[in-house]
Design an enzyme around this catalytic site. Structure first.
Site, PDB file in Angstrom:
ATOM      1  N   ASP A   1       0.828  -1.205   0.000  1.00  0.00           N
ATOM      2  CA  ASP A   1       0.000   0.000   0.000  1.00  0.00           C
ATOM      3  C   ASP A   1       0.863   1.255   0.000  1.00  0.00           C
ATOM      4  O   ASP A   1       2.035   1.224   0.405  1.00  0.00           O
ATOM      5  CB  ASP A   1      -0.978   0.018   1.182  1.00  0.00           C
ATOM      6  CG  ASP A   1      -0.312  -0.100   2.549  1.00  0.00           C
ATOM      7  OD1 ASP A   1       0.678  -0.852   2.684  1.00  0.00           O
ATOM      8  OD2 ASP A   1      -0.763   0.588   3.492  1.00  0.00           O
TER       9      ASP A   1
ATOM     10  N   GLU B   1      -0.042  -1.262   5.740  1.00  0.00           N
ATOM     11  CA  GLU B   1       1.080  -0.815   6.582  1.00  0.00           C
ATOM     12  C   GLU B   1       0.912   0.651   6.925  1.00  0.00           C
ATOM     13  O   GLU B   1       1.162   1.077   8.052  1.00  0.00           O
ATOM     14  CB  GLU B   1       2.410  -1.045   5.858  1.00  0.00           C
ATOM     15  CG  GLU B   1       3.636  -0.907   6.757  1.00  0.00           C
ATOM     16  CD  GLU B   1       4.174   0.516   6.893  1.00  0.00           C
ATOM     17  OE1 GLU B   1       5.022   0.735   7.768  1.00  0.00           O
ATOM     18  OE2 GLU B   1       3.743   1.422   6.145  1.00  0.00           O
TER      19      GLU B   1
HETATM   20 ZN   LIG Z   1       6.686   2.205   4.183  1.00  0.00          ZN
END
Ligand SMILES: [Zn+2]
Length: 385
Positions: A75, A137
């Site tokens: 992401d 994340e």
């Molecule tokens: Zn990162």
């Protein structure tokens, strides 16, 4: 056998998928899985329980324990409202740099890791290599823990994890952990002339702020531990980053909202920090409810990321140091998935190309020299395996 793509071709492909954390990453995962499959590598997925997202993991080399694990997230942060000079989802080469969202954080590393998997499959390895690509994340490292759990029964357990967040290819062996809460103080409105019969959400939130200030002051009088001394500042910090509440000067506020976070030195008990905060909030709440039982304080957890503890004789660190020749101690102020791998029993280190300064920025870029240093590092890792 289809064509083997270069690291740059792979990065260009990965960046063309706009995998902003709020959106799906499945088109990217599908593409990576097809690419790995086309080179004879089996990939496995862990699906988000209720969003169209998946993590992907794979193994090459002998089917045995002890793999080196290359860990990246798929992401990226949004580009909304950022003044970009080029299309963020197209890699543009300019002035010795590759521009694009995720070039630095961290599809550049993901590309190099995918390249390494296919190279490893073609060359053959004595020691296995694994790939672990997560989601979510950027919204609090929430995708890695279930992925790590899902990997364990499917692949032989790896031993050393390289998390390729941008570190200028330095071996980063420690970072702080942290937790965040969104706090909603629910008071009771009365005219301020009748103060004792109401509950001001603002004044009660003030008790939380007082505690944050007092606790910070208390923390800072303590002698830093050797691990804490590696960080600036050399202690755990508590913070409130925003606050809103109230409607008028002469009304006890019905609502007050604030965001609270801890940044905890690795090795300190972050659960204990969380508990101290929650205990204090419950004390404030009990006091509020003794005046008006319908009042209260709602806590919504925002993130909870363990710190990365510098390891004694850590395998991941030793391997990265042997390849890079970098023997200095480095700790960073940003959180990564490395602490989550460490908590699951892996040796872990952060080492990846690019500078964290460029992460999340408009016109995000990676220096071509850094990208090439990442490829070079991976080539030497493959030789060792
Ligand atoms: Zn990162």
């Amino acid at each position: 056998m289809p064509k083997r793509l270069s690291p740059l071709e792979l990065m260009t492909k990965l960046i063309s998928f706009p995998t902003v954390s709020r959106d799906t990453n499945l088109p990217l995962i599908d593409w990576v899985e097809d690419y790995l499959n086309s080179h004879g590598i089996t990939a496995h997925r862990y699906y988000h329980p209720d969003q169209p997202k998946a993590a992907l993991f794979a193994h090459v080399g002998p089917w045995e324990e002890g793999a080196v694990v290359l860990s990246g997230h798929t992401d990226v942060v949004p580009v909304d409202g950022q003044p970009w000079d080029t299309d963020p989802f197209t890699v543009v080469e300019k002035d010795g740099r590759y521009y694009g969202r995720g070039t630095c954080d961290m599809k550049g590393f993901d590309a190099i890791a995918i390249w390494a998997m296919v190279e490893a499959q073609a060359r053959g390895l004595k020691r296995p290599l694994q790939l672990a690509l997560s989601f979510d994340e950027e919204i609090g490292c929430t995708g890695a823990p279930p992925m790590i759990e899902a990997m364990q029964p499917v692949l032989p357990k790896g031993s050393a994890v390289i998390v390729g967040e941008p570190s200028m290819m330095k071996a980063v062996t420690g970072h702080k952990g942290g937790q965040g809460y969104s706090v909603h103080v629910r008071g009771f409105e009365v005219h301020s002339s009748l103060l004792p019969s109401g509950v001001s959400a603002i004044l009660e939130a003030g008790r939380i702020l007082e505690w944050v200030n007092a606790t910070n002051a208390e923390i800072q009088t303590a002698e830093p531990t050797p691990v804490a001394a590696m960080f600036v500042p050399p202690f755990t910090t508590l913070h409130v980053g925003n606050i809103q509440g109230g409607t008028a000067r002469n009304i006890t506020a019905k609502d007050c909202r604030l965001d609270f976070e801890t940044r905890v030195v690795p090795g300190e008990d972050s659960e204990a920090w969380k508990q101290r905060f929650v205990d204090h909030v419950r004390e404030v709440e009990a006091r509020m409810q003794s005046v008006r039982p319908e009042t209260g304080i709602d806590l919504e957890p925002l993130f909870d990321v363990p710190g990365l503890r510098p390891e004694e004789d850590g395998e991941a660190e030793a391997m990265v140091r042997a390849i890079t020749g970098d023997n200095a101690a480095h700790v960073v102020s940003y959180g990564t998935e490395a602490g989550q791998f460490q908590d699951a029993g892996y040796s872990a280190v952060v080492c990846g190309p690019g500078d964290i300064e460029q992460a999340h920025q408009p016109n995000e870029f990676i220096e071509i020299a850094q990208f090439n240093a990442g490829v070079d590092f991976m080539g030497r890792l493959l030789s060792r395996l």
